[in-house]
Design an enzyme around this catalytic site. Structure first.
Site, PDB file in Angstrom:
ATOM      1  N   ASP A  11       0.867  -1.176   0.000  1.00  0.00           N
ATOM      2  CA  ASP A  11       0.000   0.000   0.000  1.00  0.00           C
ATOM      3  C   ASP A  11       0.906   1.230   0.000  1.00  0.00           C
ATOM      4  O   ASP A  11       2.129   1.112  -0.211  1.00  0.00           O
ATOM      5  CB  ASP A  11      -0.995  -0.021   1.176  1.00  0.00           C
ATOM      6  N   CYS A  68       3.172  -3.334   3.965  1.00  0.00           N
ATOM      7  CA  CYS A  68       2.319  -2.195   4.334  1.00  0.00           C
ATOM      8  C   CYS A  68       2.976  -1.532   5.534  1.00  0.00           C
ATOM      9  O   CYS A  68       4.144  -1.813   5.827  1.00  0.00           O
ATOM     10  CB  CYS A  68       0.857  -2.615   4.569  1.00  0.00           C
ATOM     11  N   THR A  70       2.529  -1.610   8.987  1.00  0.00           N
ATOM     12  CA  THR A  70       2.926  -2.554  10.034  1.00  0.00           C
ATOM     13  C   THR A  70       3.204  -3.938   9.485  1.00  0.00           C
ATOM     14  O   THR A  70       3.772  -4.786  10.185  1.00  0.00           O
ATOM     15  CB  THR A  70       1.784  -2.718  11.062  1.00  0.00           C
ATOM     16  N   HIS A 101      10.788 -23.580   8.116  1.00  0.00           N
ATOM     17  CA  HIS A 101       9.750 -24.285   8.869  1.00  0.00           C
ATOM     18  C   HIS A 101       8.347 -24.127   8.282  1.00  0.00           C
ATOM     19  O   HIS A 101       7.513 -25.011   8.443  1.00  0.00           O
ATOM     20  CB  HIS A 101       9.715 -23.787  10.316  1.00  0.00           C
ATOM     21  N   HIS A 136       7.842 -30.597   9.273  1.00  0.00           N
ATOM     22  CA  HIS A 136       7.144 -29.350   8.949  1.00  0.00           C
ATOM     23  C   HIS A 136       6.087 -29.546   7.861  1.00  0.00           C
ATOM     24  O   HIS A 136       5.168 -28.732   7.751  1.00  0.00           O
ATOM     25  CB  HIS A 136       8.154 -28.275   8.542  1.00  0.00           C
TER      26      HIS A 136
HETATM   27  C1  RB5 Z   1      -1.869   2.624   6.552  1.00  0.00           C
HETATM   28  O1  RB5 Z   1      -1.967   3.810   7.274  1.00  0.00           O
HETATM   29  C2  RB5 Z   1      -1.718   1.441   7.486  1.00  0.00           C
HETATM   30  O2  RB5 Z   1      -2.868   1.245   8.226  1.00  0.00           O
HETATM   31  C3  RB5 Z   1      -1.361   0.194   6.712  1.00  0.00           C
HETATM   32  O3  RB5 Z   1      -0.225   0.408   5.960  1.00  0.00           O
HETATM   33  C4  RB5 Z   1      -1.077  -1.053   7.527  1.00  0.00           C
HETATM   34  O4  RB5 Z   1      -0.170  -0.791   8.550  1.00  0.00           O
HETATM   35  C5  RB5 Z   1      -2.238  -1.815   7.965  1.00  0.00           C
HETATM   36  O5  RB5 Z   1      -2.150  -2.901   8.548  1.00  0.00           O
END
Ligand code: RB5
Length: 146
Positions: A11, A68, A70, A101, A136
């Site tokens: 994203d 993304c 996180t 694994h 595994h």
């Molecule tokens: C975007 O602001 C953020 O929410 C997205 O990149 C991600 O971390 C969502 O899990």
């Protein structure tokens, strides 16, 4: 010999690291197919996760890298696909174990919470590490909900 293609997805929060990953892949002799997003304009990660997952499930490529902010949202989305084992990694050791694994076919990284050098090591390790098999196999075969 044809180059191995790696599918890419992110994203807006993962976009800058995805652009770096492209350079690392090219330097390592890989080709890539970028499923977006293509800028830092705000967007929804499932769009790009589903596109990458579908391409892997259809056999267009074997592995992908997704990013993304996180790593969680794109990882959750990818793992809803039956043909995907996607692993959220923030250290090379975790990327290595995700291959050894879990036979992970997508490496996910948290674009907003990982240093560039660490991310590069995660990519290299993920691509260079083989699945161990053995005990595994039974475990990964028990993941799908029947
Ligand atoms: C975007 O602001 C953020 O929410 C997205 O990149 C991600 O971390 C969502 O899990």
């Amino acid at each position: 010999m044809e180059k191995t293609i790696i599918g890419l997805a992110s994203d807006h929060a993962g976009f800058p690291l995805k652009e770096q990953v492209k350079e690392w892949l090219a330097a390592k002799g890989y080709d890539y197919k970028d499923f977006g997003t293509y800028s830092t304009e705000s967007c929804d990660y499932p769009t790009f996760a589903h596109a990458l997952a579908t391409a892997i499930e259809q056999g267009e490529m074997e592995k992908g890298i997704a990013i993304c902010g996180t790593g969680n949202g794109i990882n959750m989305t990818l793992n809803h696909h039956a043909g995907i084992r996607s692993a959220l990694c923030w250290q090379p050791e975790i990327a290595s174990l995700a291959r050894q694994h879990n036979d992970a076919n997508v490496l996910v990284m948290p674009g907003r919470f990982i240093e560039e050098a660490t991310a590069k090591e995660c990519v290299t390790t993920f691509l260079d590490t083989e699945f161990e098999g053995g005990r595994h196999i039974r475990r990964i075969e028990s993941i799908p909900v029947k």
